[in-house]
Design an enzyme around this catalytic site. Structure first.
Site, PDB file in Angstrom:
ATOM      1  N   SER A   1      34.321 -10.367 -50.036  1.00  0.00           N
ATOM      2  CA  SER A   1      35.600  -9.782 -50.340  1.00  0.00           C
ATOM      3  C   SER A   1      36.523  -9.617 -49.126  1.00  0.00           C
ATOM      4  O   SER A   1      37.721  -9.380 -49.296  1.00  0.00           O
ATOM      5  CB  SER A   1      35.386  -8.411 -50.985  1.00  0.00           C
ATOM      6  OG  SER A   1      34.765  -7.527 -50.078  1.00  0.00           O
TER       7      SER A   1
ATOM      8  N   SER B   1      30.091  -9.544 -48.055  1.00  0.00           N
ATOM      9  CA  SER B   1      31.551  -9.626 -47.899  1.00  0.00           C
ATOM     10  C   SER B   1      32.079  -9.874 -46.502  1.00  0.00           C
ATOM     11  O   SER B   1      33.248 -10.188 -46.337  1.00  0.00           O
ATOM     12  CB  SER B   1      32.208  -8.366 -48.451  1.00  0.00           C
ATOM     13  OG  SER B   1      32.321  -8.504 -49.837  1.00  0.00           O
TER      14      SER B   1
ATOM     15  N   LYS C   1      40.470  -4.438 -42.646  1.00  0.00           N
ATOM     16  CA  LYS C   1      40.340  -4.615 -44.103  1.00  0.00           C
ATOM     17  C   LYS C   1      40.938  -3.417 -44.842  1.00  0.00           C
ATOM     18  O   LYS C   1      40.800  -2.274 -44.396  1.00  0.00           O
ATOM     19  CB  LYS C   1      38.858  -4.777 -44.450  1.00  0.00           C
ATOM     20  CG  LYS C   1      38.580  -5.171 -45.894  1.00  0.00           C
ATOM     21  CD  LYS C   1      37.077  -5.359 -46.118  1.00  0.00           C
ATOM     22  CE  LYS C   1      36.801  -5.826 -47.547  1.00  0.00           C
ATOM     23  NZ  LYS C   1      35.355  -5.975 -47.820  1.00  0.00           N
TER      24      LYS C   1
END
Ligand code: GLN
Length: 470
Positions: free
Chosen positions: A140, A164, A65
């Site tokens: 996210s 997330s 990420k």
């Protein structure tokens, strides 16, 4: 070795495997990756092909990420303000992955600074859900989930502040774990709301999640909240005979999609058939969780994001003007609207006169929610619920209505407020879209949670379903 990879990575084939993935990514419409680390990854793969090594993840490519620092690879949190920032150091989790032979293949798209539930607030544009390209992958960590579900990476790391990792795992039909607060070091994770967040794995199977946890969990002196504990695979294969599962009554009913609820009840019956028992429990302060979470998360964000001034790194604009103008130009142009909204609201909640009314009150609610979980875990071993009340929604459908986006986090944020672990795993479909089952455990109860998840996975076919991405 990751179980899914066993067939795909015979000795001497790491370069070939990686090249295939890169080729797929370059043609892809998912927009899951923000950058690829082709050169360094292929160099590492060539090394592996020459001498495979003994690491737990030797030769395994992994997607990371955007908000996890990677030495020599741009880390911009999908924000304009950090474009061009290349960290001079690796996050603790990256050091550990490399020590076990994993290959960082690239960085994945996310909501800007992890603020969102759909990956639509990214400065790189939205990521698409591999099950339906018109829909969001969740957020996210949407890029990390979409690339694993879409077969562009065998595994990925995300971060979970209020859901997330679990939300995109649920929307994309894969496994994602939010570890107990303190089990995985946050050193090198760019902070959004540091009292809530943990780095967690996103993988195709429970076993792979457990394997990644074995690598990334453990004490690190550079994170003052890091626990002196590790993670062990023990108990993963023990089944669920005698396991007591609590069904929080506040997590079902109003606001939950009918097909989602049905899939989750079917999953509970499956666990019952495997030898577990279930009973209803109550987490009475659930309805205050969203409000408390957003006050705390935004307050912490307003403080954490104060460091981005563009002076030492990141976006530089308006340099020929006075300091105040330059500073506000950089932040006005660098941050997107959702990040600005949160900085403003968080600053308000922390300001003199409102601190007691909002921030302090939210902290008190947090304690009540933590107590709810502690009381529930006196009666049962784990809890089960839907991860998300709805399946993946359409791109653009909610982005202009922040409240409706925040509401989607209703079952994930209490976990972060309490600091306990929770996994999301695929348990069925609502139409053509995957549904996630959330299993929650007491602090450091990862073994119980993943053990039940493993038993469920072995008894059901849902983890085998993969979307046909065109
Ligand atoms: N959707 C939640 C938020 O916007 C959670 C995000 C996260 O876990 N990083 O804050």
């Amino acid at each position: 070795m990751l179980s899914e990879l066993k067939e795909q990575l015979p000795a001497g084939s790491a370069v070939e495997y990686l090249e295939k993935l890169f080729e797929k990514i370059e043609k892809s419409r998912l927009n899951a990756f923000t950058s690829l680390a082709k050169e360094s990854a292929l160099a590492q793969a060539r090394e592996f092909d020459k001498s495979p090594g003994k690491g737990l993840l030797a030769g395994v490519p992994i997607a990371i990420k955007e908000c996890i620092s990677t030495k020599g690879i741009e880390t911009n949190c999908s924000s304009r303000i950090l474009r061009g920032y290349v960290p001079p150091y690796d996050a603790h989790v990256i050091e550990r992955l490399k020590a076990e032979g994993a290959i960082v293949m690239g960085k994945t798209n996310m909501d800007e600074f992890a603020m969102g539930t759909s990956t639509e607030t990214s400065a790189f544009g939205p990521t698409r859900n591999p099950w339906d390209l018109e829909r969001v992958p969740g957020g996210s960590s949407g890029g990390s989930a979409a690339c694993v579900a879409g077969g562009e990476a065998p595994c990925a790391l995300g971060s979970d502040t209020g859901g997330s990792v679990r939300c995109p795992a649920s929307f994309c039909g894969i496994v994602g774990l939010k570890p107990t607060y303190g089990l995985v070091s946050r050193f090198g994770l760019v902070a959004y709301a540091n009292s809530l967040e943990q780095i967690g794995p996103l993988t195709g199977t429970v076993e792979d999640t457990a394997l990644l946890m074995q690598v990334i969990a453990g004490h690190d002196w550079r994170d003052s909240t890091s626990a002196k504990k590790g993670f062990s695979l023990e108990g993963l294969k023990d089944g669920v005979k005698g396991l007591k599962i609590g069904i929080p009554k506040e997590y079902f009913g109003e606001g939950v999609d009918g097909e989602v609820e049905k899939a989750v009840w079917n999953a509970i019956s499956t666990l019952e058939n495997l030898g577990a028992s279930w009973q209803e429990v109550s987490l009475p302060h659930t309805r205050y969780a969203l409000a408390a979470y957003y006050v705390i998360a935004m307050s912490e964000a307003s403080s954490n994001l104060a460091r981005f001034d563009g002076l030492r790194y990141g976006l530089r604009v308006g340099e020929d003007q006075d300091w105040h103008t330059t500073f506000s130009e950089i932040r006005s142009q660098g941050f997107g609207p959702e990040v600005k909204r949160r900085i403003l609201l968080g600053t308000y909640a922390l300001s003199a006169g409102y601190y007691g009314r909002y921030y302090l009150k939210a902290l008190k609610v947090r304690t009540l929610i933590k107590n709810d979980f502690q009381n529930a875990f006196k009666q049962v071993d784990i809890l089960a619920s839907p991860t998300m009340p709805i399946p993946a929604f359409k791109i653009g459908e909610r982005i202009n209505d922040p409240l409706s986006l925040y509401m989607a986090d209703v079952f994930t944020v209490p976990i972060n407020l309490a600091g306990v672990p929770a996994v999301s795993l695929p348990c069925g479909f609502a139409g053509h879209l995957p549904v996630g089952l959330q299993l929650m455990g007491p602090h450091f109860g990862e073994a119980a949670v993943l053990g039940a998840a493993q038993a469920f996975e072995e008894a059901t076919p849902f983890h085998e379903a993969r979307p046909e991405v065109i």
